[in-house]
Design a protein around this motif. Structure first.
Motif, PDB file in Angstrom:
ATOM      1  N   THR A 138      -2.331  -3.685   5.922  1.00 22.94           N
ATOM      2  CA  THR A 138      -1.996  -2.331   5.470  1.00 22.94           C
ATOM      3  C   THR A 138      -2.946  -1.247   5.972  1.00 22.94           C
ATOM      4  O   THR A 138      -2.623  -0.064   5.898  1.00 22.94           O
ATOM      5  N   LEU A 176       0.848  -1.182   0.000  1.00 23.96           N
ATOM      6  CA  LEU A 176       0.000   0.000   0.000  1.00 23.96           C
ATOM      7  C   LEU A 176       0.882   1.230   0.000  1.00 23.96           C
ATOM      8  O   LEU A 176       1.844   1.311   0.766  1.00 23.96           O
ATOM      9  N   VAL A 233      -4.256   6.841  -2.781  1.00 25.63           N
ATOM     10  CA  VAL A 233      -4.031   5.506  -2.223  1.00 25.63           C
ATOM     11  C   VAL A 233      -3.837   4.533  -3.383  1.00 25.63           C
ATOM     12  O   VAL A 233      -4.594   4.560  -4.351  1.00 25.63           O
ATOM     13  N   VAL A 257      -6.446   1.516  -6.155  1.00 25.89           N
ATOM     14  CA  VAL A 257      -6.634   0.471  -5.146  1.00 25.89           C
ATOM     15  C   VAL A 257      -7.088  -0.806  -5.849  1.00 25.89           C
ATOM     16  O   VAL A 257      -8.101  -0.823  -6.547  1.00 25.89           O
ATOM     17  N   THR A 270      -3.209  -2.554  -2.033  1.00 25.00           N
ATOM     18  CA  THR A 270      -4.177  -3.390  -1.341  1.00 25.00           C
ATOM     19  C   THR A 270      -4.432  -2.861   0.064  1.00 25.00           C
ATOM     20  O   THR A 270      -3.490  -2.646   0.817  1.00 25.00           O
ATOM     21  N   ILE A 271      -5.702  -2.655   0.387  1.00 26.04           N
ATOM     22  CA  ILE A 271      -6.061  -2.224   1.740  1.00 26.04           C
ATOM     23  C   ILE A 271      -6.663  -3.434   2.445  1.00 26.04           C
ATOM     24  O   ILE A 271      -7.762  -3.872   2.106  1.00 26.04           O
ATOM     25  N   CYS A 312      -9.850  -3.968  -1.402  1.00 26.58           N
ATOM     26  CA  CYS A 312     -10.111  -3.417  -0.076  1.00 26.58           C
ATOM     27  C   CYS A 312     -11.014  -4.387   0.666  1.00 26.58           C
ATOM     28  O   CYS A 312     -12.050  -4.801   0.137  1.00 26.58           O
TER      29      CYS A 312
END
Length: 128
Positions: free
Chosen positions: A31, A8, A23, A59, A26-27, A62
Motif C-alpha cells: 500500500t 489503505l 491515512v 493507521v 495498513t501502510i 506501518c
C-alpha cells in the motif's frame, strides 16, 4: 498461511494552512505506493504549501516501506521550503520511528489535527 490483503485509505483535505492528509489502514510494501502518490500531490504545483499535515490516527500498522514514504515526503517538503508534520502518530509507528532514529528527523505533533475549515480537495486517493 493465509495472507490478509492490506487496506489503505488516503484522503487529502484542503485547509487554510495547507493540506491535511488523513491515512487509515495498513501502510506496507503493498500500500505504500498509494500513500506516496498522495504525498507527492501538494508539491506538484509551483506554489508549495507552508506545511502538509498527515493525520495517522487510523493507521493500524506501518512497516519500513511506509517509513521510507514518509522520509521521502519529508525530503520533498524541505526541498521546497515546506514542512511535513505527522499528527496522531500511533504507538507502533512511534516505536518504529524511535528504533530507527527517524523520530529525530521527522516532525511529530502529539495533539489532534488543528481545527479550521475543512473541505475535500481533489484529488482523493483511495484504495483497499
Amino acid at each position: 498461511m493465509v495472507r490478509t490483503p492490506s487496506h489503505l485509505t488516503v484522503v487529502v483535505l484542503a485547509q487554510a494552512g495547507g493540506p491535511l492528509v488523513r491515512v487509515a489502514g495498513t501502510i506496507d510494501r503493498e500500500t505504500a505506493p498509494r500513500l506516496a502518490d498522495a504525498l507527492r500531490q501538494p508539491w506538484a504545483s509551483r506554489s508549495a504549501p507552508p506545511a502538509v499535515r498527515v493525520d495517522l490516527a487510523a493507521v493500524a500498522f506501518c512497516d519500513s516501506s511506509g517509513l521510507n514514504v514518509l522520509l521521502d515526503a519529508d525530503r520533498q517538503a524541505r526541498d521546497r521550503g515546506s514542512t511535513l508534520q505527522l499528527e496522531n502518530v500511533p504507538d507502533q509507528l512511534r516505536r518504529l520511528l524511535a528504533v530507527t532514529g527517524t523520530d529525530e528527523v521527522l516532525t511529530l505533533h502529539s495533539g489532534p489535527p488543528s481545527g479550521g475549515s475543512v473541505r475535500p480537495a481533489p484529488p482523493t486517493v483511495e484504495g483497499g
